[in-house]
Design a protein around this motif. Structure first.
Motif, PDB file in Angstrom:
ATOM      1  N   THR A 170      -2.464   0.744  17.077  1.00 18.67           N
ATOM      2  CA  THR A 170      -2.636   0.056  15.801  1.00 18.67           C
ATOM      3  C   THR A 170      -3.723   0.704  14.959  1.00 18.67           C
ATOM      4  O   THR A 170      -4.605   1.390  15.468  1.00 18.67           O
ATOM      5  CB  THR A 170      -3.041  -1.416  16.026  1.00 18.67           C
ATOM      6  N   PHE A 171      -3.618   0.444  13.676  1.00 17.97           N
ATOM      7  CA  PHE A 171      -4.783   0.609  12.809  1.00 17.97           C
ATOM      8  C   PHE A 171      -4.817  -0.538  11.811  1.00 17.97           C
ATOM      9  O   PHE A 171      -3.789  -1.126  11.469  1.00 17.97           O
ATOM     10  CB  PHE A 171      -4.828   1.983  12.132  1.00 17.97           C
ATOM     11  N   HIS A 172      -6.024  -0.848  11.428  1.00 23.56           N
ATOM     12  CA  HIS A 172      -6.293  -1.905  10.451  1.00 23.56           C
ATOM     13  C   HIS A 172      -6.403  -1.251   9.082  1.00 23.56           C
ATOM     14  O   HIS A 172      -7.084  -0.233   8.929  1.00 23.56           O
ATOM     15  CB  HIS A 172      -7.598  -2.600  10.830  1.00 23.56           C
ATOM     16  N   SER A 173      -5.735  -1.839   8.079  1.00 20.81           N
ATOM     17  CA  SER A 173      -5.802  -1.273   6.737  1.00 20.81           C
ATOM     18  C   SER A 173      -6.077  -2.349   5.701  1.00 20.81           C
ATOM     19  O   SER A 173      -5.427  -3.387   5.682  1.00 20.81           O
ATOM     20  CB  SER A 173      -4.494  -0.557   6.369  1.00 20.81           C
ATOM     21  N   GLY A 174      -7.058  -2.018   4.841  1.00 17.75           N
ATOM     22  CA  GLY A 174      -7.291  -2.776   3.626  1.00 17.75           C
ATOM     23  C   GLY A 174      -6.914  -1.949   2.414  1.00 17.75           C
ATOM     24  O   GLY A 174      -7.472  -2.132   1.333  1.00 17.75           O
ATOM     25  N   GLY A 175      -5.950  -1.054   2.592  1.00 15.20           N
ATOM     26  CA  GLY A 175      -5.492  -0.172   1.521  1.00 15.20           C
ATOM     27  C   GLY A 175      -5.089   1.201   1.996  1.00 15.20           C
ATOM     28  O   GLY A 175      -3.955   1.652   1.811  1.00 15.20           O
ATOM     29  N   PRO A 176      -5.998   1.949   2.670  1.00 19.01           N
ATOM     30  CA  PRO A 176      -5.661   3.310   3.075  1.00 19.01           C
ATOM     31  C   PRO A 176      -4.708   3.361   4.269  1.00 19.01           C
ATOM     32  O   PRO A 176      -4.702   2.480   5.133  1.00 19.01           O
ATOM     33  CB  PRO A 176      -7.021   3.910   3.452  1.00 19.01           C
ATOM     34  N   ILE A 177      -3.913   4.428   4.308  1.00 17.33           N
ATOM     35  CA  ILE A 177      -3.149   4.800   5.484  1.00 17.33           C
ATOM     36  C   ILE A 177      -3.987   5.839   6.225  1.00 17.33           C
ATOM     37  O   ILE A 177      -4.445   6.817   5.631  1.00 17.33           O
ATOM     38  CB  ILE A 177      -1.783   5.392   5.101  1.00 17.33           C
ATOM     39  N   ILE A 178      -4.186   5.630   7.530  1.00 22.68           N
ATOM     40  CA  ILE A 178      -5.085   6.499   8.288  1.00 22.68           C
ATOM     41  C   ILE A 178      -4.371   7.017   9.529  1.00 22.68           C
ATOM     42  O   ILE A 178      -3.510   6.332  10.106  1.00 22.68           O
ATOM     43  CB  ILE A 178      -6.388   5.744   8.643  1.00 22.68           C
ATOM     44  N   GLN A 191       7.662  -9.720   1.563  1.00 21.85           N
ATOM     45  CA  GLN A 191       8.583  -8.711   1.036  1.00 21.85           C
ATOM     46  C   GLN A 191       8.040  -8.119  -0.246  1.00 21.85           C
ATOM     47  O   GLN A 191       8.163  -6.917  -0.492  1.00 21.85           O
ATOM     48  CB  GLN A 191       9.961  -9.336   0.821  1.00 21.85           C
ATOM     49  N   GLY A 192       7.397  -8.953  -1.071  1.00 18.80           N
ATOM     50  CA  GLY A 192       6.768  -8.448  -2.286  1.00 18.80           C
ATOM     51  C   GLY A 192       5.589  -7.543  -2.014  1.00 18.80           C
ATOM     52  O   GLY A 192       5.196  -6.747  -2.875  1.00 18.80           O
ATOM     53  N   GLU A 193       4.997  -7.646  -0.832  1.00 13.08           N
ATOM     54  CA  GLU A 193       3.865  -6.797  -0.441  1.00 13.08           C
ATOM     55  C   GLU A 193       4.298  -5.696   0.538  1.00 13.08           C
ATOM     56  O   GLU A 193       3.430  -5.025   1.118  1.00 13.08           O
ATOM     57  CB  GLU A 193       2.752  -7.642   0.183  1.00 13.08           C
ATOM     58  N   ASP A 194       5.611  -5.519   0.753  1.00 10.71           N
ATOM     59  CA  ASP A 194       6.112  -4.482   1.653  1.00 10.71           C
ATOM     60  C   ASP A 194       5.516  -4.641   3.048  1.00 10.71           C
ATOM     61  O   ASP A 194       5.128  -3.672   3.703  1.00 10.71           O
ATOM     62  CB  ASP A 194       5.817  -3.092   1.086  1.00 10.71           C
ATOM     63  N   LEU A 195       5.465  -5.878   3.512  1.00  9.64           N
ATOM     64  CA  LEU A 195       4.879  -6.224   4.798  1.00  9.64           C
ATOM     65  C   LEU A 195       6.006  -6.643   5.737  1.00  9.64           C
ATOM     66  O   LEU A 195       6.860  -7.451   5.367  1.00  9.64           O
ATOM     67  CB  LEU A 195       3.881  -7.367   4.604  1.00  9.64           C
ATOM     68  N   ASN A 196       6.004  -6.124   6.962  1.00  9.19           N
ATOM     69  CA  ASN A 196       7.115  -6.394   7.871  1.00  9.19           C
ATOM     70  C   ASN A 196       7.000  -7.726   8.587  1.00  9.19           C
ATOM     71  O   ASN A 196       8.019  -8.364   8.867  1.00  9.19           O
ATOM     72  CB  ASN A 196       7.224  -5.278   8.916  1.00  9.19           C
ATOM     73  N   ILE A 197       5.778  -8.148   8.905  1.00  7.45           N
ATOM     74  CA  ILE A 197       5.612  -9.341   9.737  1.00  7.45           C
ATOM     75  C   ILE A 197       4.527 -10.233   9.157  1.00  7.45           C
ATOM     76  O   ILE A 197       3.477  -9.758   8.718  1.00  7.45           O
ATOM     77  CB  ILE A 197       5.251  -8.948  11.187  1.00  7.45           C
ATOM     78  N   VAL A 198       4.798 -11.536   9.167  1.00  8.44           N
ATOM     79  CA  VAL A 198       3.790 -12.544   8.856  1.00  8.44           C
ATOM     80  C   VAL A 198       3.669 -13.471  10.053  1.00  8.44           C
ATOM     81  O   VAL A 198       4.670 -14.028  10.517  1.00  8.44           O
ATOM     82  CB  VAL A 198       4.151 -13.357   7.603  1.00  8.44           C
ATOM     83  N   ALA A 206      -6.781  10.419   5.894  1.00  7.52           N
ATOM     84  CA  ALA A 206      -6.588   9.111   5.264  1.00  7.52           C
ATOM     85  C   ALA A 206      -6.119   9.341   3.838  1.00  7.52           C
ATOM     86  O   ALA A 206      -6.595  10.256   3.156  1.00  7.52           O
ATOM     87  CB  ALA A 206      -7.874   8.295   5.273  1.00  7.52           C
ATOM     88  N   GLU A 207      -5.190   8.515   3.399  1.00  2.00           N
ATOM     89  CA  GLU A 207      -4.681   8.606   2.030  1.00  2.00           C
ATOM     90  C   GLU A 207      -4.459   7.196   1.515  1.00  2.00           C
ATOM     91  O   GLU A 207      -4.065   6.296   2.265  1.00  2.00           O
ATOM     92  CB  GLU A 207      -3.386   9.411   1.977  1.00  2.00           C
ATOM     93  N   SER A 208      -4.692   7.018   0.211  1.00  2.00           N
ATOM     94  CA  SER A 208      -4.699   5.657  -0.320  1.00  2.00           C
ATOM     95  C   SER A 208      -4.347   5.639  -1.797  1.00  2.00           C
ATOM     96  O   SER A 208      -4.632   6.589  -2.532  1.00  2.00           O
ATOM     97  CB  SER A 208      -6.086   5.035  -0.119  1.00  2.00           C
ATOM     98  N   ILE A 209      -3.748   4.538  -2.238  1.00  2.00           N
ATOM     99  CA  ILE A 209      -3.539   4.308  -3.666  1.00  2.00           C
ATOM    100  C   ILE A 209      -4.850   3.979  -4.359  1.00  2.00           C
ATOM    101  O   ILE A 209      -4.929   4.017  -5.587  1.00  2.00           O
ATOM    102  CB  ILE A 209      -2.510   3.182  -3.905  1.00  2.00           C
ATOM    103  N   PHE A 268       0.799  -1.219   0.000  1.00  2.00           N
ATOM    104  CA  PHE A 268       0.000   0.000   0.000  1.00  2.00           C
ATOM    105  C   PHE A 268       0.834   1.272   0.000  1.00  2.00           C
ATOM    106  O   PHE A 268       0.277   2.365  -0.131  1.00  2.00           O
ATOM    107  CB  PHE A 268      -0.919   0.024   1.224  1.00  2.00           C
ATOM    108  N   GLU A 269       2.157   1.147   0.187  1.00  2.00           N
ATOM    109  CA  GLU A 269       2.993   2.344   0.333  1.00  2.00           C
ATOM    110  C   GLU A 269       3.746   2.709  -0.935  1.00  2.00           C
ATOM    111  O   GLU A 269       4.483   3.705  -0.950  1.00  2.00           O
ATOM    112  CB  GLU A 269       3.967   2.157   1.493  1.00  2.00           C
ATOM    113  N   TYR A 270       3.588   1.933  -1.976  1.00  4.56           N
ATOM    114  CA  TYR A 270       4.183   2.221  -3.282  1.00  4.56           C
ATOM    115  C   TYR A 270       3.081   2.511  -4.282  1.00  4.56           C
ATOM    116  O   TYR A 270       2.003   1.909  -4.232  1.00  4.56           O
ATOM    117  CB  TYR A 270       5.005   1.032  -3.782  1.00  4.56           C
ATOM    118  N   GLU A 271       3.371   3.416  -5.184  1.00 11.02           N
ATOM    119  CA  GLU A 271       2.452   3.659  -6.285  1.00 11.02           C
ATOM    120  C   GLU A 271       2.486   2.442  -7.215  1.00 11.02           C
ATOM    121  O   GLU A 271       3.555   2.058  -7.693  1.00 11.02           O
ATOM    122  CB  GLU A 271       2.858   4.904  -7.081  1.00 11.02           C
TER     123      GLU A 271
END
Length: 823
Positions: free
Chosen positions: A638-646, A453-460, A673-676, A400-403
């Motif tokens: 925390t915040f929960h995101s399905g796309g937007p940064i809030i 890593q392909g999803e720019d996610l820090n933890i699984v 809130a901002e989102s791709i 969500f952090e890359y265009e």
């Protein structure tokens, strides 16, 4: 004259099926080998010409011209497995032409002829059967794994086929003389070719588009198949309905495309000889037939109900680098390449369609992702493979952090390199926020690293579990984090312990397994299973190891969660679906005074769900480690995101804080809130009520809100964003998860220590607790007392099962008593 003409050898046959020895299952009678007609004598006692070096020559009359002669033959004796010489002479085939010309061809073992089971396939001949597809929609259970290959190699049912090309096609061939010179062999059939084509496929597969021109055919649900008599065809797959321009301009760049459920347009890949007939079927009905040679020559061939278009424009093997625009270094991401018509060209080692797009619960999870019509490949920033020449559509994303990048590129003849760039629009790690997926199944540990890593996610959080008689990820458990070399990507194998009635529970940070994983029968536990353990016991064992306890997909199954919350055994709750009831349940517990950090996770169980499409952002004000991230989650940062940064502050206080007011008053709430993806609504929620909002009906990238909110007593405030009226626009993933974001609360204490209580919510919890006790006592299956020694070691299993519910009821009554509320 027929294009291929089989000769009748019946008068020359001198041996039957018994000459084959133990292996007598060879085809006789009229046959089609690789689509070519052969006539093997149907008399099982005299169906072959059998020869060896002790037999005499045999002459097969021809007496006509032919461009090629194809011979079905087979070696019966071989000593290759005993160390014999390779290429041993078996016979000479002498082709006698008019004008006294004779052409002698040596027939050698493992060159022009071979034994069916000893020594290997021949270099210069082919088995009588073509390569073929596995059945698409059915098959034997034991073929489940092999079905994923989609293909089976053609083998010899009885013979090998060798083709001789006549160097003088204008001359009549008078005869073929067989001069044996070695081991025992048979000739089963001889066929003449009158066409100027090689009788076997020598060209690679080529792409063709199928257009059903009858609207009624085109609109039917997809059910197309292509058959090729003298060649092969892949499975048929739908092509997208949207135009290239619409696709490139779509709001979901990098995040899939709606699946075309119809029968047209579609594509198939075909490798065939020019005389091959290509038959298109819809269900059991023939839609039309074309000659492959016509398609190759004319590029477009129409029949009354369909059009076949050759789309092969040539191809290059291309090395692709995807670079971070800021660092100039390769960046992990996921990629999709396609032709303008929508035919996928995925990197080598990845799938154009995951499992033929049939669905993939627990099967082939990892390395590829399906979002609607599109398959993506996870790469480390580098990949290679075939790309078509000319225009190619590229679709790339990284969380969500890359265009996302969806654009056209052009591949020139001879081009071998392609460089693409991704631009980061926000760097949440640099601001102290680290993302994680609370809930992932079936990936391996390394697969989790690759995809996250392909999803720019820090933890699984990779979770082993039980599913009936299936146990998953058992081998991945180590009791410690798996950390990438740069320290920025962590996979921790915990557990999801599950019961169909009492509920599910996620256990993070385990050092030792907590068993049993599942209980109380299907579909979580085994058939005939008994109720062996409570979720509260699981939670206590997890906490004893220093782990964290998360209720997944709150509230379902809605059994024990109320008791867990009432007794303070929960470190967070996961909102898996964007639905009114999920929000109602979450707000109900908050209003009853229970601090519940909100987490996001996917419950990924198939390749049509990207890891982290629902994710938890946690603010870590210390070194980024797994333990510190879990600590931040439990603190509610925390915040929960399905796309937007809030973002949310209340009088400058951040998410998870508890702020103090001396009494009733007003607080200033700021949120953005901002989102791709386009977002339409940003709302401030106080104690479950919307107290401020802003909306853009057309959808926008960013929304901002500042409001003065009245506070009349202890309360909580959160921010959320989504589609119009806080509905959700679904992603193209398998569950249609909605695009939204929601923060954990900022707690506002008004004149003393923060507390809240809602009598209706408390009664709801008490009713759930009583219902669970009823289930345990009167419904659930248990071993008879004295017949089993349980994992907990207590004498009275029923008392053990009841205990956490009795504790929860007492805890709620205690709160009511402290507040002076009758119960």
């Amino acid at each position: 004259m027929a294009d291929y003409q089989p000769l009748d050898l019946s008068t020359l046959c001198n041996a039957g099926l018994d000459v084959l020895g133990a292996d007598t299952d060879a085809p006789i009678g009229k046959q089609a080998f690789r689509g070519l007609p052969f006539l093997v004598n149907a008399d099982s006692s005299r169906c072959f010409i059998a020869l060896n070096d002790a037999s005499g020559n045999v002459t097969i009359p021809v007496n006509q011209s032919a461009r090629r002669i194809i011979i079905a033959h087979r070696l019966l004796d071989s000593d290759l497995m005993g160390g014999g010489a390779l290429g041993k002479p078996v016979a000479d085939y002498v082709f006698r032409l008019a004008e006294d010309a004779a052409i002698r061809i040596p027939i050698r073992e493992r060159f022009e002829i071979a034994h069916l089971s000893e020594g290997g396939s021949p270099f210069h001949a082919l088995p009588d059967q073509n390569d073929q597809l596995m059945p698409r929609h059915e098959g034997r259970w034991e073929d489940l794994g092999r079905r994923q290959t989609e293909v089976s190699r053609g083998t010899a049912r009885g013979y090998y086929l060798w083709a001789w090309e006549n160097p003088h096609p204008d001359r009549e061939i008078e005869s073929l003389e067989i001069v044996p010179s070695g081991p025992h062999f048979i000739i089963a059939g001889v066929t003449l070719s009158h066409l100027d084509e090689h009788p076997f496929v020598r060209q690679g597969k080529r792409e063709a588009r199928l257009i059903l021109t009858n609207p009624e055919d085109a609109e039917k649900p997809f059910d197309l198949d292509v058959e090729v008599d003298r060649g092969i065809a892949t499975y048929v797959h739908p092509l997208p309905e949207a135009s290239t321009d619409d696709f490139v301009g779509d709001d979901f760049a990098g995040w899939g495309e709606a699946q075309n459920p119809k029968s047209s347009p579609a594509y198939v890949e075909v490798a065939a000889i020019p005389s091959a007939t290509v038959t298109v079927k819809q269900g059991e009905e023939n839609v039309g037939e074309v000659k492959w040679g016509d398609v190759e020559e004319k590029k477009v061939v129409e029949t009354p109900r369909m059009r076949v278009e050759l789309l092969d424009r040539g191809r290059n093997w291309v090395h692709v680098n995807v670079l971070d625009d800021d660092t100039g270094k390769p960046v992990p991401c996921r990629v999709h390449f396609r032709s303008p018509e929508g035919i996928p060209y995925q990197p080598y080692g990845h799938h154009n369609q995951v499992n033929s797009n049939l669905g993939s619960w627990h099967i082939d999870i990892g390395g590829d992702l399906r979002l609607g019509q599109i398959t993506y490949a996870y790469i480390d920033g580098r990949c290679q493979g075939w790309l078509p020449r000319g225009e190619v559509i590229v679709d790339i994303a990284r969380g969500f952090e890359y265009e996302p990048l969806r654009t056209r590129v052009n591949i020139e003849p001879g081009q071998r390199e392609l460089t693409l760039r991704l631009k980061r629009w926000v760097h949440m790690n640099a601001e102290g926020w680290y993302s994680g997926d609370s809930h992932v199944h079936f990936l391996s540990t390394q697969g989790s690293h690759t995809e996250s890593q392909g999803e720019d996610l820090n933890i699984v959080n990779l979770l082993p579990s039980q599913w009936g008689n299936l146990f998953t990820n058992t081998e991945d458990f180590t009791g410690k984090p798996s950390i990438s070399q740069d320290g920025n990507n962590i996979v921790y194998v915990g557990q999801e312990n599950r019961q169909h009635f009492l509920g599910h529970l996620i256990l993070w940070g385990l050092k030792e397994p907590v068993m049993p994983w599942c209980s109380d029968g299907p579909g979580e536990s085994e058939l005939g299973g008994t109720l062996e353990i409570t979720m509260s016991d699981w939670a206590d064992q997890c906490h004893a190891q220093g782990g964290s306890v998360i209720i997944p997909h709150l509230p379902n199954p809605n059994g024990e969660p109320a008791a867990l919350i009432a007794t303070g055994r929960v470190d967070g709750v996961e909102m898996l679906r964007h639905a009114p009831f999920n929000h109602l349940e979450y707000y109900r517990y908050l209003n009853c005074g229970y601090r519940l950090p909100l987490v996001g996770g996917t419950d990924k169980m198939s390749s049509d769900v990207p890891v982290g499409i629902y994710r938890t952002y946690a603010y870590v004000d210390d070194e980024f480690t797994y333990d510190n991230w879990c600590k931040s989650v439990s603190q509610g940062r925390t915040f929960h995101s399905g796309g937007p940064i809030i973002h949310l502050t209340v009088d400058g206080h951040n998410i998870g804080d508890t702020m103090q007011l001396s009494g009733a008053g007003t607080v200033e709430v700021e949120a953005w809130a901002e989102s791709i993806f386009p977002i339409h609504t940003l709302e401030i929620v106080q104690a479950g009520r919307i107290v401020a909002s802003t909306e853009d009906s057309r959808g926008t990238r960013r929304l901002e809100l500042k409001a003065q909110v009245k506070v009349e007593g202890h309360t909580w405030i959160a921010a959320r964003c989504g589609a119009p009226n806080y509905t959700s626009i679904p992603h193209h993933d398998g569950w249609g998860r909605g695009i939204f974001a929601h923060t954990s609360p900022v707690y506002v204490a008004c004149g003393g220590e923060w507390w809240m209580f809602d009598k209706d919510a408390a009664q709801y919890m008490l009713t759930l607790i009583d219902g669970n006790l009823t289930y345990i006592r009167q419904t659930a299956a248990r071993h008879e007392p004295g017949t089993a020694t349980h994992h907990h070691g207590e004498d009275n299993h029923l008392t053990y099962l009841e205990r956490p519910f009795v504790e929860a009821r007492a805890a709620i009554h205690r709160r009511m008593h402290q507040l002076g509320i009758a119960h």
